[in-house]
Design a protein around this motif. Structure first.
Motif, mmCIF file in Angstrom:
data_model
loop_
_atom_site.group_PDB
_atom_site.id
_atom_site.type_symbol
_atom_site.label_atom_id
_atom_site.label_comp_id
_atom_site.label_asym_id
_atom_site.label_seq_id
_atom_site.Cartn_x
_atom_site.Cartn_y
_atom_site.Cartn_z
ATOM 1 N N ARG A 30 -4.178 8.061 -8.600
ATOM 2 C CA ARG A 30 -4.653 8.763 -7.398
ATOM 3 C C ARG A 30 -6.162 8.657 -7.282
ATOM 4 O O ARG A 30 -6.704 8.406 -6.219
ATOM 5 N N LYS A 31 -6.847 8.831 -8.407
ATOM 6 C CA LYS A 31 -8.306 8.766 -8.417
ATOM 7 C C LYS A 31 -8.780 7.377 -7.980
ATOM 8 O O LYS A 31 -9.666 7.248 -7.129
ATOM 9 N N ILE A 32 -8.187 6.348 -8.499
ATOM 10 C CA ILE A 32 -8.570 4.969 -8.160
ATOM 11 C C ILE A 32 -8.209 4.664 -6.712
ATOM 12 O O ILE A 32 -8.989 4.057 -5.974
ATOM 13 N N TYR A 33 -7.038 5.094 -6.281
ATOM 14 C CA TYR A 33 -6.586 4.870 -4.905
ATOM 15 C C TYR A 33 -7.542 5.534 -3.915
ATOM 16 O O TYR A 33 -7.953 4.941 -2.927
ATOM 17 N N ASP A 34 -7.932 6.771 -4.215
ATOM 18 C CA ASP A 34 -8.843 7.501 -3.325
ATOM 19 C C ASP A 34 -10.231 6.873 -3.306
ATOM 20 O O ASP A 34 -10.868 6.793 -2.254
ATOM 21 N N GLU A 35 -10.706 6.433 -4.470
ATOM 22 C CA GLU A 35 -12.012 5.764 -4.527
ATOM 23 C C GLU A 35 -11.995 4.478 -3.696
ATOM 24 O O GLU A 35 -12.949 4.189 -2.981
ATOM 25 N N ALA A 36 -10.925 3.709 -3.809
ATOM 26 C CA ALA A 36 -10.813 2.465 -3.041
ATOM 27 C C ALA A 36 -10.793 2.758 -1.544
ATOM 28 O O ALA A 36 -11.385 2.032 -0.746
ATOM 29 N N GLY A 37 -10.132 3.828 -1.155
ATOM 30 C CA GLY A 37 -10.063 4.193 0.258
ATOM 31 C C GLY A 37 -11.371 4.698 0.829
ATOM 32 O O GLY A 37 -11.582 4.661 2.045
ATOM 33 N N GLN A 38 -12.266 5.154 -0.036
ATOM 34 C CA GLN A 38 -13.546 5.680 0.435
ATOM 35 C C GLN A 38 -14.359 4.617 1.161
ATOM 36 O O GLN A 38 -15.117 4.928 2.071
ATOM 37 N N GLN A 39 -14.183 3.344 0.795
ATOM 38 C CA GLN A 39 -14.932 2.282 1.473
ATOM 39 C C GLN A 39 -14.573 2.180 2.951
ATOM 40 O O GLN A 39 -15.322 1.616 3.735
ATOM 41 N N PHE A 40 -13.436 2.735 3.345
ATOM 42 C CA PHE A 40 -13.031 2.725 4.744
ATOM 43 C C PHE A 40 -13.409 4.035 5.442
ATOM 44 O O PHE A 40 -13.702 4.047 6.621
ATOM 45 N N ARG A 41 -13.363 5.134 4.698
ATOM 46 C CA ARG A 41 -13.648 6.449 5.296
ATOM 47 C C ARG A 41 -15.130 6.671 5.564
ATOM 48 O O ARG A 41 -15.503 7.160 6.627
ATOM 49 N N ALA A 42 -15.973 6.334 4.605
ATOM 50 C CA ALA A 42 -17.408 6.613 4.743
ATOM 51 C C ALA A 42 -18.022 5.965 5.985
ATOM 52 O O ALA A 42 -18.725 6.640 6.751
ATOM 53 N N PRO A 43 -17.774 4.687 6.261
ATOM 54 C CA PRO A 43 -18.353 4.093 7.476
ATOM 55 C C PRO A 43 -17.812 4.736 8.759
ATOM 56 O O PRO A 43 -18.531 4.866 9.740
ATOM 57 N N LEU A 44 -16.550 5.145 8.723
ATOM 58 C CA LEU A 44 -15.965 5.774 9.907
ATOM 59 C C LEU A 44 -16.626 7.128 10.173
ATOM 60 O O LEU A 44 -16.915 7.464 11.324
ATOM 61 N N ILE A 45 -16.918 7.870 9.132
ATOM 62 C CA ILE A 45 -17.632 9.149 9.295
ATOM 63 C C ILE A 45 -19.017 8.889 9.878
ATOM 64 O O ILE A 45 -19.458 9.590 10.800
ATOM 65 N N ALA A 46 -19.698 7.864 9.375
ATOM 66 C CA ALA A 46 -21.031 7.527 9.888
ATOM 67 C C ALA A 46 -20.961 7.138 11.364
ATOM 68 O O ALA A 46 -21.812 7.536 12.168
ATOM 69 N N ARG A 88 0.833 -1.212 0.000
ATOM 70 C CA ARG A 88 0.000 0.000 0.000
ATOM 71 C C ARG A 88 0.859 1.250 0.000
ATOM 72 O O ARG A 88 0.562 2.224 -0.691
ATOM 73 N N TYR A 89 1.945 1.248 0.762
ATOM 74 C CA TYR A 89 2.809 2.423 0.789
ATOM 75 C C TYR A 89 3.445 2.650 -0.583
ATOM 76 O O TYR A 89 3.557 3.790 -1.040
ATOM 77 N N GLU A 90 3.846 1.576 -1.248
ATOM 78 C CA GLU A 90 4.391 1.698 -2.602
ATOM 79 C C GLU A 90 3.347 2.321 -3.537
ATOM 80 O O GLU A 90 3.655 3.228 -4.312
ATOM 81 N N LEU A 91 2.130 1.805 -3.469
ATOM 82 C CA LEU A 91 1.063 2.312 -4.347
ATOM 83 C C LEU A 91 0.666 3.747 -3.998
ATOM 84 O O LEU A 91 0.388 4.552 -4.890
ATOM 85 N N ALA A 92 0.653 4.074 -2.719
ATOM 86 C CA ALA A 92 0.310 5.436 -2.310
ATOM 87 C C ALA A 92 1.326 6.444 -2.851
ATOM 88 O O ALA A 92 0.952 7.515 -3.351
ATOM 89 N N LEU A 93 2.599 6.096 -2.766
ATOM 90 C CA LEU A 93 3.626 6.996 -3.290
ATOM 91 C C LEU A 93 3.509 7.128 -4.804
ATOM 92 O O LEU A 93 3.639 8.227 -5.347
ATOM 93 N N GLU A 94 3.254 6.023 -5.483
ATOM 94 C CA GLU A 94 3.092 6.085 -6.940
ATOM 95 C C GLU A 94 1.872 6.926 -7.307
ATOM 96 O O GLU A 94 1.884 7.644 -8.315
ATOM 97 N N ALA A 95 0.824 6.857 -6.500
ATOM 98 C CA ALA A 95 -0.385 7.629 -6.766
ATOM 99 C C ALA A 95 -0.133 9.134 -6.672
ATOM 100 O O ALA A 95 -0.840 9.922 -7.301
ATOM 101 N N THR A 96 0.890 9.544 -5.926
ATOM 102 C CA THR A 96 1.208 10.974 -5.856
ATOM 103 C C THR A 96 1.780 11.478 -7.172
ATOM 104 O O THR A 96 1.772 12.677 -7.432
ATOM 105 N N ARG A 97 2.272 10.557 -8.015
ATOM 106 C CA ARG A 97 2.873 10.933 -9.289
ATOM 107 C C ARG A 97 1.988 10.626 -10.490
ATOM 108 O O ARG A 97 2.317 10.996 -11.605
#
Length: 194
Positions: free
Chosen positions: A121-137, A107-116
């Motif tokens: 980045r768009k796909i990485y952020d979309e995938a991460g939304q499945q973890f953020r949305a429930p936490l906000i709720a 994940r750290y490798e992919l996160a750094l690559e997503a910065t470039r």
């Protein structure tokens, strides 16, 4: 039941994640995936034509595998109280450190690559939304006055804890469940005033 094509793509994505851990981003090539997965040369290119497609497959598979850290019955509902939320988050962090350290490195490798790569980045952020949305709720249901900000702070603590134990100063020394639970509870008490 997965089709042969989806099973092959899953094998390719899992192999890509393993190669990211073993060799880093520079070692991830279509040929390397074919060789490491024991596939005929050209197989990876048939399923992920470009490097961007291979990285996308790896990000999507990473999100699937990370989502398995808690079973559906272990996931607290939005109505869960702070202690239940803290217990579940501590369990997830502990399992990630104890059982999925390799996925964290990938994940750290992919996160750094997503910065470039904006497309990644768009796909990485979309995938991460499945973890953020429930936490906000959950933070909303727990009575947070600022659930989005508090969820982001909680994610920051989780990500920092994962990093420090997987690749940082405490590398190889995963925190125990009680230590993690205490940290999450302290953070939630501060946010919720409980």
């Amino acid at each position: 039941m997965p089709t042969e094509k989806s099973a092959r793509l899953q094998l390719i994505a899992d192999t890509a994640l393993a190669l990211l851990v073993e060799r880093g981003m520079r070692g991830l090539t279509h040929r390397a995936v074919d060789e490491a997965a024991g596939l005929p040369l050209g197989s990876t290119s048939n399923h992920a034509r470009t490097r961007a497609a291979l990285l996308e497959a790896a990000v999507r598979r990473l999100a699937e595998r990370e989502a398995e850290v808690l079973t559906p019955t272990e996931m607290p509902g939005p109505e869960a109280g702070p202690d239940t939320l803290a217990d579940a988050l501590a369990l997830a962090v502990h399992r990630s450190l104890a059982d999925q350290r390799e996925l964290l490195i990938a994940r750290y490798e992919l996160a750094l690559e997503a910065t470039r790569r904006p497309e990644l980045r768009k796909i990485y952020d979309e995938a991460g939304q499945q973890f953020r949305a429930p936490l906000i709720a959950m933070m909303t249901a727990a009575g947070s006055a600022e659930p989005q900000r508090h969820a982001l702070s909680l994610l920051g603590w989780i990500e920092g804890t994962l990093f420090v134990h997987a690749a940082g100063a405490a590398h190889g020394k995963p925190a125990g469940p009680e230590e993690l639970r205490a940290g999450v509870r302290e953070l939630l008490r501060g946010m919720l005033g409980a």
